[in-house]
Design an enzyme around this catalytic site. Structure first.
Site, PDB file in Angstrom:
ATOM      1  N   GLU A  68       0.804  -1.100  -0.107  1.00 29.50           N
ATOM      2  CA  GLU A  68       0.138   0.073   0.120  1.00 29.50           C
ATOM      3  C   GLU A  68       0.521   1.194  -0.008  1.00 29.50           C
ATOM      4  OE1 GLU A  68      -1.046  -2.671   1.391  1.00 29.50           O
ATOM      5  OE2 GLU A  68      -3.162  -3.107   0.735  1.00 29.50           O
ATOM      6  N   HIS A 121     -10.616  -4.587  10.756  1.00 33.59           N
ATOM      7  CA  HIS A 121     -11.175  -4.278   9.374  1.00 33.59           C
ATOM      8  C   HIS A 121     -12.328  -3.526   9.575  1.00 33.59           C
ATOM      9  CE1 HIS A 121      -8.137  -7.696   8.573  1.00 33.59           C
ATOM     10  NE2 HIS A 121      -8.359  -7.422   7.310  1.00 33.59           N
TER      11      HIS A 121
END
Lengths: 294, 374
Positions: free
Chosen positions: A24, A93
C-alpha cells in the site's frame, strides 16, 4: 476483490487498470506521483483500514502538496474503497476513517449512500483537480437503489460539498452519511406513524462540509440528531455540533444536539456484540425521542 | 606612476576540449558500465564550474543567514555534494523529471530556479519560489517535484512519475533520489518491486554521503552496497565527487531506461561538509580530520578546477573572475532575500486546492476567516 472494477480491465487493459502487489505505501505513493503529472489515477484500497499503511502518502504527499508548492503542483487523484464496519470482519477491518481524513485541509472527502451518490460523486471526484477520498461502504455494494433518468446519463455529476435532503420534515433534523442514512430513513418511517416528522439530511460530502444545509434545517426543526458509523470522540457528529454552536442555528435549538455513533470500542466479532456496536434504527429512534422529550 | 600592462590570455590560447580518465563504476547485474573516459569542452567545464560554485556559495550564504536567525526551521545544506546535482542535470533533458528529499537547494537551482528565489524562500518572503509557503524542504519548479520532508516518501512518488512518463510515451525518465539513511525504508523496496515488474523508466539514485543524520552507514545498514540493494534491479556505484563520473553514469542510466529496459539504480558516493542540518554541528559522529581530508583531497569544485587548469581549458584568473561574479550574484540574492517583504497575511489560505472557486478558511477562532484562492 470486491469487484467494483469488474469489467474495467477487460475493456481498458493493462495500461489503464493496474493490479499492484500488496504494498500500500508503495503503490499509493506511485499513484500520487502519477497524479502530479496529471495521469488522474484512481487508487483503490481494498478497505480503508489498509490505507493506514499509506496514510503518509495520502496526507503529506497528496493533501499538502498544492499548498506547499503555492499551486505549482496539483494532485488530481481519487482514493476510494470501502470504509467502516462490514459484517463479522472484526476490529482491524472495521474502522471508519471519515473523521481522520475529514480532519485534513487539502483533501476533499466524500461519502456516498445511494447509487446516484456513488456515481455522481465518483465522477465529480475524478474530474476534480484535487485529492479526493471517497469512503464507500461494503454492505451498500449489494443494495439496489432507484436511479432517475438524469442520474443514468453519461455526464451525471453531484457537486462535492453539497448535502442532500432525502426526506423533508418539521420536528427534528437527522444528519448522517453513508449507510446510516438508510437507517435514518427507516427510523423516520417508524416515527412518522407516531406523528414525528424527521428531516433526513444525507451529507454526501464530509469535507468541505455543507453546514449551511444543516443550519437551515435546524432553524426550521429546532432539534438536531447526528448519526454516523464511526467512533464518537472527535467524530463527524462532534464537528457538526461544534459548528452548529458557532453559527446562527444555535439560537434555534430547543434542546442540546445529540449524537448517535458507533460504540466506543474496537469492533468485536460475535454477531450480538457487533450488532450492538453500530447505530441501529432503535438507537436513532431513542435519541430522537430523548431530544424531543417524548 | 605608469600602469603595468599584464598580458592576458586570450581565448585562442585555450584548448577547446580535453579527454579525462574517470573512475570505473562498480557494476551489479550489468555486463558493461559507463565509459571510463569523458570528453569535456571548455564551455562545458566553465558551465559546470560556475554552477557548482554558485551552489557552494549559496549554501554557505544560507549557513550565514541561518546563524543570523534570518532563516528558521530546518535547513539541510548540500555543500560537498555539488557534483551530484550538476552531473545529473547536465546528463538529462529539461523535459525529464527529478524528485529528491529535503537536501534540495542544489537541485532546485540546477533545475532552473534563480538563487534569489531560493534564498527568498528560505527567508520566508513573498519573492520566494513558492511564495514563502514551503521553505527549505518544499521548493518546486517545472519537472522538479521537491523538496520532500518525509524520509523515503519521495521514492514511490518518483516511480509514479516514471509510470506516467511511460504511459504518455514521450521518452522521458524520472530521476528519483534518496539518501543512505532513506535506503533502509520499506517503501523503497516496495517501489523497487513495482518499478521492475512494470519496467518503469525510473533511475533510482542513492546519494550516499556516509551518514544518515548522525548514524554512519556501517551502523545503519546490514549491507552498505547501496547499488546492489535493488537486488533484481541493475546498479552502478559512482564517484559522486567527480562531476564527469556522475555525468557519464547518468547518461548511461538514462539511456538504459529510455530503451525500455526498466529501472536502474545508481549509488553516488559523496560527502557533505555540513552536519545533517543546521542544528547538527556534524562533528559528534565524525572527526574534523575526516572532513578536512575530504575537503583537501576530493572537493568536487577543486577537482574540476585542477582538471581545467592542468589541461589548458581555463586559466586560474578566469576561474577567479567567475568566483567574483558568483559572489556578487549571491550577495545580491541575499540582499533581496533579506529585504523582500513577507507574504501578505491575506495569502495565508491560498492554494489549499487547485482550480477551485474561492472559499473561506477558518482561522484560529470562528471570527477569523481567510479567503482561499487557487
Amino acid at each position: 476483490a470486491l469487484q467494483i472494477s469488474r469489467g474495467l480491465w477487460k475493456k481498458y487493459g493493462d495500461k489503464r487498470v493496474i493490479d499492484p502487489p500488496i504494498s500500500e505505501m508503495g503503490f499509493t505513493g506511485i499513484a500520487v506521483g502519477a497524479a502530479m503529472v496529471w495521469l488522474r489515477p484512481v487508487c483503490e484500497f481494498m478497505t480503508f483500514n489498509f490505507s493506514m499503511q499509506a496514510i503518509d502518502q495520502v496526507i503529506n504527499s497528496a493533501a499538502k502538496t498544492c499548498y506547499m508548492s503555492a499551486g505549482a503542483i496539483a494532485v488530481p487523484i481519487v482514493f476510494r474503497g470501502p470504509n467502516g464496519a462490514s459484517a463479522g470482519v472484526a476490529a482491524q477491518h472495521s474502522q471508519c476513517f471519515a473523521a481522520w481524513y475529514g480532519h485534513c485541509p487539502g483533501l476533499k472527502v466524500v461519502s456516498p449512500w445511494s447509487s446516484e451518490d456513488a456515481k455522481g460523486l465518483l465522477k465529480a471526484s475524478i474530474r476534480d483537480d484535487n485529492p479526493v477520498v471517497m469512503l464507500e461502504n461494503e454492505l451498500l455494494y449489494g443494495v439496489p437503489f432507484e436511479m432517475s433518468e438524469q442520474a443514468q446519463s453519461k455526464d451525471f455529476v453531484i457537486p462535492i460539498g453539497k448535502a442532500k435532503i432525502e426526506r423533508q420534515g418539521t420536528h427534528v433534523t437527522l444528519v448522517s452519511h453513508s449507510r446510516p442514512v438508510g437507517h435514518c430513513l427507516e427510523a423516520a418511517a417508524v416515527l412518522a406513524k407516531e406523528g414525528v416528522e424527521c428531516e433526513v439530511i444525507n451529507l454526501r460530502t464530509i469535507r468541505p462540509m455543507d453546514i449551511e444545509t444543516v443550519e437551515a434545517s435546524v432553524v426550521k426543526t429546532n432539534h438536531l440528531v447526528t448519526v454516523e458509523g464511526g467512533w464518537p470522540q472527535f467524530g463527524v457528529g462532534a464537528e457538526i455540533c461544534a459548528r452548529i454552536m458557532e453559527g446562527s442555528a444555535f439560537n434555534y435549538l430547543d434542546a442540546p444536539a445529540v449524537r448517535v455513533t458507533g460504540a466506543d470500542v474496537p469492533m468485536p466479532y460475535a454477531k450480538i456484540l457487533e450488532d450492538n456496536c453500530i447505530p441501529q434504527v432503535k438507537d436513532i429512534i431513542f435519541a430522537v425521542k430523548k431530544t424531543l422529550n417524548i | 606612476a605608469s600602469r603595468v600592462m599584464v598580458a592576458s590570455r586570450n581565448y585562442a590560447d585555450f584548448a577547446s576540449e580535453a579527454t579525462f580518465e574517470i573512475k570505473k563504476c562498480d557494476l551489479h547485474r550489468l555486463e558493461e558500465g559507463p565509459s571510463t573516459t569523458a570528453v569535456m569542452t571548455r564551455e562545458e567545464g566553465l558551465h559546470y564550474y560556475k554552477t557548482m560554485q554558485t551552489i557552494r556559495r549559496m549554501e554557505l550564504k544560507s549557513d550565514q543567514l541561518y546563524k543570523q536567525k534570518i532563516i528558521r526551521g530546518f535547513c539541510h545544506l548540500y555543500d560537498g555534494q555539488e557534483a551530484c546535482c550538476v552531473g545529473l542535470e547536465v546528463a538529462i533533458k529539461p523535459t525529464d523529471h527529478v524528485i529528491t528529499a529535503y537536501r534540495a537547494h542544489g537541485f532546485t537551482y540546477a533545475r532552473g530556479v534563480p538563487v534569489r528565489e531560493i534564498l527568498a524562500e528560505l527567508t520566508g518572503r513573498k519573492g520566494g519560489c513558492v511564495k514563502g509557503k514551503g521553505g527549505s524542504m518544499h521548493m518546486y519548479t517545472k519537472n522538479f517535484y521537491g523538496g520532500n520532508g518525509i524520509v523515503g516518501a519521495q521514492v514511490p512518488l518518483g516511480a509514479g512519475i516514471a509510470l506516467a512518463c511511460k504511459y504518455f510515451g514521450k521518452n522521458e525518465v524520472c530521476l528519483t533520489l534518496y539518501g543512505d539513511g532513506a535506503a533502509n525504508q520499506g517503501q523503497i523496496f516496495e517501489t523497487y518491486n513495482m518499478a521492475a515488474l512494470w519496467k518503469l523508466p525510473c533511475v533510482f539514485i542513492c546519494e550516499n554521503n556516509r551518514y544518515g543524520m548522525g548514524t554512519s552507514v556501517e551502523r545503519a545498514a546490514a549491507s552498505t552496497d547501496y547499488y546492489k540493494r535493488g537486488d533484481f534491479i541493475p546498479g552502478l556505484r559512482v564517484d559522486g565527487m567527480d562531476v564527469l563520473c556522475v555525468r557519464e553514469a547518468a547518461k548511461f542510466a538514462t539511456e538504459y531506461c529510455r530503451a525500455g529496459k526498466g529501472p536502474i539504480l545508481m549509488e553516488l558516493q559523496t560527502y557533505r561538509y555540513h552536519g545533517h542540518s543546521m542544528s547538527d554541528p556534524g562533528i559528534s559522529y565524525r572527526t574534523r580530520e575526516e572532513i578536512q581530508e575530504v575537503r583537501s583531497k576530493s572537493d568536487p569544485i577543486t577537482l574540476l578546477k585542477d582538471r581545467m587548469v592542468n589541461n589548458n581549458l581555463a586559466s586560474i584568473e578566469e576561474l577567479k573572475e567567475i568566483d567574483v561574479a558568483v559572489r556578487k550574484e549571491i550577495e545580491e540574492a541575499a540582499q533581496f532575500a533579506t529585504t523582500d517583504p513577507e507574504p501578505p497575511l491575506e495569502e495565508l489560505g491560498n492554494h489549499i486546492y487547485f482550480n477551485e472557486p474561492p472559499f473561506e478558511v477558518r482561522g484560529p477562532n470562528q471570527w477569523i476567516r481567510y479567503k482561499s484562492v487557487s
